[in-house]
Design an enzyme around this catalytic site. Structure first.
Site, short mmCIF file in Angstrom:
data_model
loop_
_atom_site.label_atom_id
_atom_site.label_comp_id
_atom_site.label_asym_id
_atom_site.label_seq_id
_atom_site.Cartn_x
_atom_site.Cartn_y
_atom_site.Cartn_z
N GLU A 88 70.93 22.77 18.08
CA GLU A 88 72.34 22.75 18.84
C GLU A 88 72.90 23.56 17.48
O GLU A 88 72.83 23.54 16.41
CB GLU A 88 73.16 21.98 19.55
CG GLU A 88 73.18 21.50 19.94
CD GLU A 88 72.62 20.14 20.09
OE1 GLU A 88 71.92 20.01 19.02
OE2 GLU A 88 71.82 18.96 21.42
N TYR A 100 67.63 31.30 12.86
CA TYR A 100 67.06 30.75 14.61
C TYR A 100 65.99 31.46 15.04
O TYR A 100 65.11 31.71 15.58
CB TYR A 100 67.63 29.81 15.36
CG TYR A 100 68.34 28.92 14.40
CD1 TYR A 100 68.00 27.96 13.57
CD2 TYR A 100 70.20 28.36 14.85
CE1 TYR A 100 68.38 26.89 12.47
CE2 TYR A 100 70.64 27.23 13.89
CZ TYR A 100 69.51 26.87 12.60
OH TYR A 100 69.79 25.45 11.25
#
Length: 130
Positions: A88, A100
């Site tokens: 998350e 990411y």
């Protein structure tokens, strides 16, 4: 690690305490990876791995430390049998999201208000090339 985390997380999400690190590291499947000025905590449970937190000292950012730790996490998780990884990230943390995404993560959902009223994105990466 808690002191490093406090330097890195001055807004949402809040920094982890020493007790939070101890709890995470005592859990089954826990994985801690460190470099000078950076740490990554994750867990691997069967076919899934979860990157719980990544902290890179603000003075050490943009030098490849985060990317190196993520790649090492993927290698460990895959070797342990994980087929996919999740995490998350705060929706508005564009630098983390870019890191990411560069590592191959894609958004698969969201958690409204997850971080003290701030939305989180759920990101996923296949570890077996699919």
């Amino acid at each position: 690690m808690a002191a490093l985390h406090a330097r890195c997380f001055t807004q949402a999400p809040p920094p982890w305490s020493e007790a939070a690190f101890a709890e995470a590291l005592a859990a089954p499947g826990a994985l801690a990876l460190t470099r000078p000025g950076a740490c990554l905590i994750a867990r691997v449970m069967g076919p899934e791995a979860e990157l719980l937190t990544l902290a890179v000292d603000p003075d050490q950012r943009r030098r490849g430390l985060g990317a190196a730790l993520i790649a090492e996490f993927h290698s460990h998780a895959s070797a342990a049998g994980a087929e996919e990884a999740f995490l998350e990230v705060v929706r508005t943390n564009h630098a983390a999201r870019a890191l990411y995404e560069a590592a191959g993560y894609v958004s698969v959902g969201s958690r409204p208000g997850y971080y003290a009223g701030t939305d989180a994105l759920i990101l996923r990466k296949s570890l077996n090339g699919a």
